[in-house]
Design a protein around this motif. Structure first.
Motif, short mmCIF file in Angstrom:
data_model
loop_
_atom_site.label_atom_id
_atom_site.label_comp_id
_atom_site.label_asym_id
_atom_site.label_seq_id
_atom_site.Cartn_x
_atom_site.Cartn_y
_atom_site.Cartn_z
N ALA A 91 19.04 -14.19 52.66
CA ALA A 91 17.72 -14.67 52.24
C ALA A 91 17.15 -13.82 51.13
O ALA A 91 17.07 -12.59 51.24
N ALA A 92 16.71 -14.48 50.05
CA ALA A 92 16.04 -13.76 48.97
C ALA A 92 14.64 -13.36 49.44
O ALA A 92 13.86 -14.20 49.87
N GLU A 93 14.33 -12.09 49.35
CA GLU A 93 13.04 -11.58 49.80
C GLU A 93 12.05 -11.42 48.64
O GLU A 93 10.88 -11.77 48.77
N ARG A 94 12.52 -10.87 47.54
CA ARG A 94 11.62 -10.67 46.40
C ARG A 94 12.43 -10.47 45.13
O ARG A 94 13.62 -10.14 45.17
N LEU A 95 11.76 -10.71 44.01
CA LEU A 95 12.36 -10.50 42.71
C LEU A 95 12.18 -9.05 42.28
O LEU A 95 11.15 -8.44 42.58
N VAL A 125 18.02 -14.53 36.67
CA VAL A 125 17.94 -15.07 38.04
C VAL A 125 17.46 -16.52 37.94
O VAL A 125 16.44 -16.81 37.31
N LEU A 126 18.21 -17.42 38.56
CA LEU A 126 17.82 -18.83 38.64
C LEU A 126 17.38 -19.11 40.07
O LEU A 126 18.18 -19.00 41.00
N VAL A 127 16.11 -19.47 40.25
CA VAL A 127 15.59 -19.79 41.58
C VAL A 127 15.55 -21.31 41.71
O VAL A 127 14.81 -21.99 41.01
N ALA A 128 16.36 -21.82 42.60
CA ALA A 128 16.40 -23.26 42.91
C ALA A 128 16.51 -23.39 44.42
O ALA A 128 17.47 -23.92 44.97
N ALA A 129 15.48 -22.85 45.08
CA ALA A 129 15.50 -22.70 46.54
C ALA A 129 14.58 -23.68 47.25
O ALA A 129 14.14 -23.41 48.37
N VAL A 147 7.91 -20.16 45.82
CA VAL A 147 6.56 -20.11 45.24
C VAL A 147 5.90 -18.76 45.51
O VAL A 147 5.16 -18.23 44.67
N ARG A 148 6.22 -18.15 46.65
CA ARG A 148 5.68 -16.81 46.93
C ARG A 148 6.24 -15.79 45.95
O ARG A 148 5.49 -14.97 45.39
N MET A 149 7.54 -15.82 45.71
CA MET A 149 8.15 -14.86 44.78
C MET A 149 7.64 -15.07 43.36
O MET A 149 7.39 -14.10 42.64
N GLY A 174 3.61 -13.12 38.76
CA GLY A 174 2.66 -13.65 37.80
C GLY A 174 3.07 -14.93 37.12
O GLY A 174 2.69 -15.18 35.96
N ALA A 175 3.82 -15.78 37.81
CA ALA A 175 4.22 -17.06 37.24
C ALA A 175 3.07 -18.06 37.28
O ALA A 175 2.21 -18.01 38.17
#
Length: 527
Positions: free
Chosen positions: A199-203, A231-235, A269-271, A276-277
């Protein structure tokens, strides 16, 4: 989170978060370029919500459509897309999606060797450039024996995953076929690694604010993975977060989403928010009517062959044969207007007590009756009392609809007038879509507002790069699929826009990471 060079547990050129079709396709695009690629998936199965989909991919003007006899072009698709989406999303982003689509299909066939085919499924809006037979392509099904030992790593179908039906692995179709074929393609690439239960926790960012990696959790331990190129986030989205659904979408629960309970928890969306996205479309989903089951889950339902849908007051409020996202939006509007979250599908015994709609799994009448979700009565009055509706109101709704059926024209909502509505009934006229309710028994089955996932997330530019709140791309960070704010804005133009746009923007993101960004408007290529 920031980190210093040399403190990572593993290093790759590209890290992909998620394992739906957009994520897998992005990983395959990266690995095929020779970039060392690591894909991390938090559950023990690949596929995410994509595995539940019918597998449609909407990419106008591609070679498969031409090969299979459909006359189409990118420009025709653009005319349609622009008419439906308008200015809700940036036109350069729209053009990047539409113009790159044919390249995506060529890559699927020529580089990955994935067989695809056109299959009719109408575009959803009556707008210039529409294809009444659709313009979607699908993967050819794949036998379980071809998938081999990877079969157990592919997310199960909806009936077995959420409703306890026996799992069928003899033949994988639709979204599961995409997932299986992409996983097999990645298994054949030396530069790709696929990590389940991670599981990805944070960037992770460096001191200059560039995203340089991801912190992941494996069991009880944390690891940091460096991403040299990006990093490509498609989660996925946040469809399974009740808190976020209530906050942004005024939904009473997340249980009605057509996604696995362990996916779409809002991690992406949390990450994004933490770095600052810029976020957009958080109030939007790919909506659909859904049949409520005793276990609290709801199954995507479409193709209503007869009957009417009424709100909690017993009033018909829409054309039941609308494309499912549009019908879902009508349901959401009724909820916002104070009509409540209760809807009923009212039909007669013309199909021998069967369910006159497409729903997978097919509901078992006795199980739903025991749960108070399926009621049967001899008269409208008795049925209304059973479901807690004013008998006079329900009777008026049925009588008025029967009047429309008698004249062969739905004066209230135009049922059957659009090709999409006639498609599922195999009808050629509106009159064939208007069958009066009657007979010795009437039924009412509980419907709720479901969805195929949320469609709000990080705003991306034409290269798939995540845009910050300052309007500039965040270096090293990309998004695709339901983790990004959809290129189609608040609309759902046609079957396969979610997968098609996700694959395309992942493809463009990888090109940018590789230092070879794709033009938004490439020069035409002679075929």
């Amino acid at each position: 989170m920031t980190t210093q060079a040399g403190t990572f547990d593993a290093e790759f050129d590209v890290v992909v978060v998620g394992s739906g079709v957009a994520a897998l396709f992005g990983a395959a695009a990266a690995a095929s370029r020779g970039l060392s690629t690591c894909l991390v998936e938090k559950t023990d199965r690949f596929g995410g919500t994509s595995a539940y989909s019918g597998g449609a991919v909407w990419l106008p003007g591609n070679a498969v459509l031409a090969r299979d006899g459909l006359e189409d072009s990118v420009d025709t698709g653009r005319t349609y897309f622009r008419a439906v989406v308008g200015d809700r999303t940036d036109h350069d982003l729209q053009d990047a999606y539409l113009n790159t689509g044919p390249m995506v299909v060529d890559f699927l066939q020529d580089t990955l060797g994935i067989p695809t085919r056109f299959q009719a499924f109408p575009d959803y809006f009556d707008a210039p450039g529409r294809q009444e037979v659709g313009r979607s392509i699908y993967p050819k099904p794949i036998k379980g024996e071809e998938v081999g030992e990877r079969t157990g790593d592919i997310r199960s179908s909806v009936p077995s995953d959420q409703f306890g039906s026996p799992e069928d692995t003899a033949r994988l179709e639709g979204g599961r076929a995409w997932v299986a074929r992409l996983v097999l393609a990645l298994d054949g690439m030396e530069s790709a690694e696929l990590w389940l239960s991670t599981a990805a926790e944070r960037l992770i960012r460096d001191d200059d604010g560039r995203v340089v990696g991801v912190e992941v959790r494996e069991g009880s331990g944390l690891r940091s993975i460096r991403a040299r190129r990006g990093v490509l986030v498609a989660a996925g989205g946040f469809e399974r977060s009740t808190e976020l659904r209530r906050r942004w979408q005024r939904m009473p629960t997340s249980d009605w989403s057509a996604s696995h309970p362990d996916t779409g928890s809002g991690d992406a969306v949390r990450m994004f928010d933490e770095v600052g996205a810029r976020l957009d479309l958080l109030d939007q989903s790919w909506w659909c009517p859904a049949t409520l089951f005793p276990n609290g889950h709801a199954a995507f339902t479409l193709g209503f062959r007869s009957g009417i849908i009424v709100d909690g007051a017993g009033r018909r409020f829409a054309n039941e044969l609308l494309p499912y996202d549009q019908m879902g939006r009508r349901m959401h509007a009724r909820m916002d207007d104070g009509a409540g979250e209760e809807f009923w599908f009212v039909f007669d015994d013309s199909e021998a007590g069967g369910y006159p709609a497409i729903c997978v799994p097919a509901p078992d009448p006795e199980q739903l009756r025991a749960a108070g979700l399926w009621h049967t009565a001899a008269t409208i009055g008795e049925l209304a009392q059973a479901i807690g509706i004013d008998p006079d109101v329900l009777a008026e709704s049925v009588t008025r609809f029967n009047g429309h059926a008698a004249q062969g024209r739905d004066d209230d909502f135009g049922r059957g007038e659009d090709p999409y509505g006639r498609f599922f009934l195999g009808a050629s006229t509106a009159e064939e879509c208007l069958r009066p309710l009657g007979g010795d028994r009437l039924h009412a089955v509980r419907l709720v507002l479901g969805d195929l996932g949320t469609k709000g997330g990080a705003v991306i530019d034409p290269n798939g790069a995540v845009v910050g709140t300052d309007g500039a791309p965040i270096p090293g960070l990309y998004a695709a699929g339901n983790s990004s704010a959809s290129v189609s804005g608040e609309a759902y133009p046609g079957p396969g826009v979610p997968l098609g746009s996700g694959m395309t923007m992942a493809f463009r993101a990888v090109a940018d990471m590789a230092g070879k960004p794709l033009p938004v408007n490439p020069a035409p290529v002679a075929r």
